[in-house]
Scaffold this active site. Structure first.
Site, short mmCIF file in Angstrom:
data_model
loop_
_atom_site.label_atom_id
_atom_site.label_comp_id
_atom_site.label_asym_id
_atom_site.label_seq_id
_atom_site.Cartn_x
_atom_site.Cartn_y
_atom_site.Cartn_z
N SER A 139 0.86 -1.19 0.00
CA SER A 139 0.00 0.00 0.00
C SER A 139 0.89 1.24 0.00
CB SER A 139 -0.86 -0.02 1.27
OG SER A 139 -1.42 1.25 1.53
N TYR A 152 -3.33 0.45 10.32
CA TYR A 152 -3.14 -0.01 8.93
C TYR A 152 -1.73 0.35 8.42
CZ TYR A 152 -4.42 -0.64 3.95
OH TYR A 152 -4.47 -1.03 2.62
P1 NAP Z 1 -11.83 -5.62 -0.28
O1 NAP Z 1 -12.61 -5.24 -1.49
O2 NAP Z 1 -12.39 -5.34 1.08
O3 NAP Z 1 -11.45 -7.18 -0.39
C1 NAP Z 1 -10.69 -7.83 0.60
C2 NAP Z 1 -11.18 -9.24 0.72
O4 NAP Z 1 -10.40 -9.91 1.75
C3 NAP Z 1 -12.65 -9.31 1.19
O5 NAP Z 1 -13.38 -10.21 0.39
C4 NAP Z 1 -12.51 -9.77 2.63
O6 NAP Z 1 -13.63 -10.45 3.10
C5 NAP Z 1 -11.29 -10.67 2.54
N1 NAP Z 1 -10.78 -10.93 3.88
C6 NAP Z 1 -10.79 -10.11 4.95
N2 NAP Z 1 -10.31 -10.73 6.03
C7 NAP Z 1 -10.01 -12.00 5.65
C8 NAP Z 1 -9.50 -13.12 6.33
N3 NAP Z 1 -9.23 -13.06 7.64
N4 NAP Z 1 -9.29 -14.26 5.64
C9 NAP Z 1 -9.58 -14.33 4.31
N5 NAP Z 1 -10.07 -13.28 3.61
C10 NAP Z 1 -10.30 -12.13 4.28
O7 NAP Z 1 -10.40 -4.91 -0.29
P2 NAP Z 1 -9.46 -4.49 -1.52
O8 NAP Z 1 -9.57 -3.03 -1.68
O9 NAP Z 1 -9.67 -5.39 -2.69
O10 NAP Z 1 -8.05 -4.76 -0.85
C11 NAP Z 1 -7.25 -5.91 -1.13
C12 NAP Z 1 -5.85 -5.66 -0.61
O11 NAP Z 1 -5.32 -4.50 -1.27
C13 NAP Z 1 -5.77 -5.38 0.89
O12 NAP Z 1 -4.61 -5.96 1.41
C14 NAP Z 1 -5.67 -3.86 0.95
O13 NAP Z 1 -5.03 -3.43 2.11
C15 NAP Z 1 -4.84 -3.60 -0.29
N6 NAP Z 1 -4.93 -2.22 -0.82
C16 NAP Z 1 -6.12 -1.73 -1.26
C17 NAP Z 1 -6.15 -0.43 -1.78
C18 NAP Z 1 -7.42 0.20 -2.31
O14 NAP Z 1 -7.38 1.38 -2.67
N7 NAP Z 1 -8.52 -0.52 -2.41
C19 NAP Z 1 -4.99 0.33 -1.83
C20 NAP Z 1 -3.80 -0.22 -1.36
C21 NAP Z 1 -3.79 -1.50 -0.87
P3 NAP Z 1 -14.66 -9.65 4.07
O15 NAP Z 1 -15.10 -8.41 3.35
O16 NAP Z 1 -15.73 -10.63 4.32
O17 NAP Z 1 -13.88 -9.30 5.31
#
Ligand code: NAP
Length: 248
Positions: A139, A152
């Site tokens: 991130s 975070y």
């Molecule tokens: P997201 O849409 O919330 O998807 C994350 C997925 O991980 C969800 O389906 C969630 O399920 C699942 N998850 C959560 N806890 C878990 C666990 N204990 N075991 C297995 N699965 C689990 O988030 P995203 O934006 O795609 O983010 C994905 C990654 O990218 C994360 O590491 C995030 O920090 C990183 N990231 C995102 C952004 C951004 O702008 N979106 C930017 C930088 C980095 P639930 O919803 O049921 O908990």
């Protein structure tokens, strides 16, 4: 990616789902993980509908015993994991001075400790086979922070160093460990932010590209880091952020 098998955690939606789809379209067999069974089932069905070779495995990436059991069953039943993408992550915002310990711990567990647990479960096989690709989803908060996200930022800063530590420890086994650092992407995690007009304006002004990123824009970098093209790339964090980190 043909003949390679990838495990993507938190792949029920968002970035994990996009990367599973991208690796699958590039020819890999993909194992999708999520903690939410219904969402996982839907994601697997959607990708199968596109003709991709995918499987689903529901487990909680923060539960060491569950992770060990699931990876062992995957490797016994389906085959060795060549590529792992540690993507599962959560955000829980609170002012640091009143942040409950549980909120601190939960975010560290899902964003940082999970990468240790999942990678530890798969790396034994990679060491034996003398090949492996490990990708951590980092991130901008590996480098910079904002108020209310100290948990975070601490987790993602730790994930950056875990990435480097794993690269240093396992390079001699022909294993490459790199981070992919997305900028601000449109997903469920950022859903409330994308519809906040002030925040949206802030992000578009702050990002040299002038917009949010889409999860599919991370696929090229993930495929690169998962493929032989990156065999001498190790311990790096590749930011895909529309130029944000380069700008003052
Ligand atoms: P997201 O849409 O919330 O998807 C994350 C997925 O991980 C969800 O389906 C969630 O399920 C699942 N998850 C959560 N806890 C878990 C666990 N204990 N075991 C297995 N699965 C689990 O988030 P995203 O934006 O795609 O983010 C994905 C990654 O990218 C994360 O590491 C995030 O920090 C990183 N990231 C995102 C952004 C951004 O702008 N979106 C930017 C930088 C980095 P639930 O919803 O049921 O908990």
């Amino acid at each position: 990616m043909r003949g390679r098998r990838a495990l993507v955690t938190g792949a029920g939606q968002g970035i994990g789902f996009a990367l599973a789809r991208g690796l699958g379209a590039a020819g890999a067999e993909v194992l999708l993980n999520d903690v939410d069974p219904a969402r996982l089932e839907q994601a697997v069905a959607a990708l199968r509908g596109e003709g991709l070779v995918v499987h689903g495995r529901c487990f909680d990436v923060t539960n060491g015993a569950d992770v060990e059991r699931s990876v062992a069953e995957i490797e016994r039943g389906i085959g060795p994991v060549d590529i792992v993408i540690n993507n599962a992550g959560i955000h829980r915002r609170a002012p640091l001075e009143s942040m409950p310990l549980e909120l601190w711990q939960e975010v560290l567990d899902v964003n940082l400790t999970s990468a240790f647990l999942v990678t530890r479960a798969v790396v034994g096989g990679m060491i034996r086979r003398r090949a492996g690709k490990i990708i951590t989803i980092c991130s901008l908060n590996c480098e910079v922070s904002r108020p209310t996200i100290a948990n975070y930022a601490a987790a993602k800063g730790g994930l950056k160093m875990l990435t480097r530590a794993m690269a240093v420890e396992w390079a001699r086994h022909n294993i490459q460990v790199n981070g992919l650092g997305p900028g601000y992407m449109r997903t469920a995690m950022t859903g409330t932010l994308t519809i906040d007009a002030d925040f949206d304006r802030f992000i578009c002004a702050r990002t040299p590209a002038g917009r949010w990123g889409e999860p599919r824009e991370l696929i090229g970098t993930a495929v690169f880091l998962a493929s032989r093209a990156s065999d001498f790339v190790n311990g790096q964090i590749l930011y895909v952020d529309g130029g944000l980190l380069a700008a003052l």
